[in-house]
Scaffold this active site. Sequence first.
Site, PDB file in Angstrom:
ATOM      1  CB  THR A 154       7.074   0.927   0.799  1.00  0.00           C
ATOM      2  OG1 THR A 154       7.079   2.319   0.481  1.00  0.00           O
ATOM      3  CG2 THR A 154       7.639   0.734   2.188  1.00  0.00           C
ATOM      4  CB  SER A 164      -0.897  -4.063   2.302  1.00  0.00           C
ATOM      5  OG  SER A 164      -0.860  -4.018   3.695  1.00  0.00           O
ATOM      6  CG  HIS A 165      -2.977  -0.461   4.019  1.00  0.00           C
ATOM      7  ND1 HIS A 165      -1.675  -0.903   3.900  1.00  0.00           N
ATOM      8  CD2 HIS A 165      -2.993   0.816   3.601  1.00  0.00           C
ATOM      9  CE1 HIS A 165      -0.931   0.092   3.451  1.00  0.00           C
ATOM     10  NE2 HIS A 165      -1.707   1.151   3.261  1.00  0.00           N
ATOM     11  CG  ASP A 220      -2.633  -5.298   6.922  1.00  0.00           C
ATOM     12  OD1 ASP A 220      -2.477  -6.425   7.405  1.00  0.00           O
ATOM     13  OD2 ASP A 220      -1.821  -4.788   6.119  1.00  0.00           O
ATOM     14  CG  ASP A 279      -0.701  -7.831   3.680  1.00  0.00           C
ATOM     15  OD1 ASP A 279      -1.173  -6.943   4.415  1.00  0.00           O
ATOM     16  OD2 ASP A 279       0.490  -7.859   3.345  1.00  0.00           O
ATOM     17  CG  ASP A 289       1.643  -7.017   6.538  1.00  0.00           C
ATOM     18  OD1 ASP A 289       0.574  -6.370   6.615  1.00  0.00           O
ATOM     19  OD2 ASP A 289       2.494  -6.816   5.643  1.00  0.00           O
ATOM     20  NE  ARG A 290       0.087  -1.631   7.100  1.00  0.00           N
ATOM     21  CZ  ARG A 290       0.176  -0.370   6.733  1.00  0.00           C
ATOM     22  NH1 ARG A 290      -0.573   0.544   7.329  1.00  0.00           N
ATOM     23  NH2 ARG A 290       0.982   0.001   5.761  1.00  0.00           N
ATOM     24  CD  GLU A 293       7.860  -0.594   8.670  1.00  0.00           C
ATOM     25  OE1 GLU A 293       8.313   0.351   8.017  1.00  0.00           O
ATOM     26  OE2 GLU A 293       7.206  -1.515   8.163  1.00  0.00           O
ATOM     27  CD  GLU A 294       4.917   5.016  10.862  1.00  0.00           C
ATOM     28  OE1 GLU A 294       3.716   5.305  11.037  1.00  0.00           O
ATOM     29  OE2 GLU A 294       5.388   4.649   9.769  1.00  0.00           O
ATOM     30  CB  SER A 295       3.023   1.945   9.189  1.00  0.00           C
ATOM     31  OG  SER A 295       4.065   0.977   9.034  1.00  0.00           O
ATOM     32  CE  LYS A 341       3.470  -4.139   7.797  1.00  0.00           C
ATOM     33  NZ  LYS A 341       4.197  -3.912   6.546  1.00  0.00           N
ATOM     34  NE  ARG A 387       2.877   6.660   4.720  1.00  0.00           N
ATOM     35  CZ  ARG A 387       1.653   6.321   4.338  1.00  0.00           C
ATOM     36  NH1 ARG A 387       0.610   6.977   4.811  1.00  0.00           N
ATOM     37  NH2 ARG A 387       1.455   5.336   3.476  1.00  0.00           N
TER      38      ARG A 387
END
Length: 543
Positions: free
Chosen positions: A18, A113-114, A277, A279, A281-282, A363-365, A376, A496
């Site tokens: 992804t 990322s996370h 998070d 990196d 972006d969240r 995004e929901e994430s 993001k 998920r």
Amino acid sequence: MQVQAISTQPIAGQRPGTSGLRAKVKVFQQPHYLANFVQSVFDVIGDISGQTLVLGGDGRYFNREAIQIIIKMAAANGFAKVLVGQAGILSTPAASCVIRKYDAFGGLILSASHNPAGPDEDFGIKYNISNGGPAPEQVTEAMFKRTSEITAYNIVEADDVNLDEIGQFNMGDMQVQVIDAVADYAALMQDIFDFDAIRGLLEQDFSFTFDAMHAVTGPYAKVILEDMLGAPKGTVMNGEPKDDFGGGHPDPNLTYAHELVDILYGDDAPDFGAASDGDGDRNMILGNHFFVTPSDSLAVMAANATLVPAYKDGIAGVARSMPTSGAADRVAEALGINCFETPTGWKFFGNLMDAGKVTLCGEESFGTGSDHVREKDGLWAVLFWLNILAVRQESVEGVLADHWAKFGRNFYSRHDYEAVDSAAATQVLQNVRDQFDSLKGQTLAGRVVQMCDDFAYTDPIDGSVSTNQGVRVLFEDGSRIIFRLSGTGTSGATIRIYLESYEADVSQHGLDAQVALAGMIDAANQISKLPELTGRDKPTVIT
Ligand code: VG1
Ligand code: CO
């Protein structure tokens, strides 16, 4: 300077998911693993001679070593210049900003990322194109194909670059420029938001905590929130980036950001809380004893966009990933603006933003962003909320109550089952697929199933088609149950389940989402046989 062609062999499994290629650090440390992938990227992205490459990462374990290898490979492959963040750091949105600002050919971002970091945890790498956004699927597929054919990679023999000092060096014919990792990004934020209004809010009786989770956002948040906006020192917690993220799991959700959640749900809770998070972006947005779902956050931003200077003339449209709730669609409809539903992953928003069709994406994430970059953007989302609160002078809960009263509430939850056996996970989705015909017209949780499918998307700009993007069970009243397998994990599979139902009745808006969705949750388990197949009786993470 000596360019060496090192002979190598294809390494299996280097398919980007992804969001780039992710694997255990130990895998990335295997001879040629990183170099094979980087050479494959350089081989398929076009004519890179004389071009600029942006380079940086989230600071996780192996970041510095990887950066040194990539700089030497960039020099050997003909780049004219590498712009690298100081200490090898660039958050994902900052990298996107730098690519755009300096007209770079593209960028390599080192992050998983996370996902947890450290010698036994995860590493990752992703390539972003010249618009600053993640490489589209055709490009990542070409990279993957190249990894299966590779026979050699190019690298120069040179000393390591000093990444800690801002300045310029030459490596053969290539220039290496070490840049301030924060400055360009901070300047962009100042252009977008009403910093005076936010400063005013922070001077009032308004308390705020930001959790950087020992990941990349610490330095960005300290400069922007504390130095530029005057939030008291200590507003940023866990602000020292660590190469193992302090042993934590820098995923800003109710489970992994529990330290912040405990503060916001404790005595004397602050008015506002946020986290980002690994990196950067969240984002997670919290009020005093209140959680804003990312889907609602996107909808609130869309509805309030004109309060932010950069969007004061209105937004062109919104796009959301398919599993994200339809809350933003209702705002788009009311505003008479475009609304798009894309597959999961930020790469699907790039064309829409480039074409000027949408301004905000989500995004929901825990991902929201706009066309200011092509990723993001965690801190951008936090500043957006602060800007809204500064203008509206209401609590987070008050803003949401008002929003739901106007648009209705899309109850929403995601249930993740992590590290599940891969075969069992595949079967869970297959069980639902096998019932596509029989489910239609059936009543589940008091709702009639309207249709079922495997979500597919045709990009409205370039016509590219992406299939198998999630198994959907859609109900006549607009409720949805969606099943997807994660494309970012590195061990086993993650299932998920995304659950959504719409409620127009204001008297029901105070309900807990898990209570409101209880029937849907039971139905999801029943049709997929998830509990039997996985041996799990509850999700690993509920958001
Ligand atoms: C997850 C999220 C997806 C997000 C992706 C990258 O992917 O669901 O919405 O775009 O992570 O985010 P998946 O395939 O595991 O569901 V990040 O912050 O890890 O770059
Ligand atoms: Co991220």
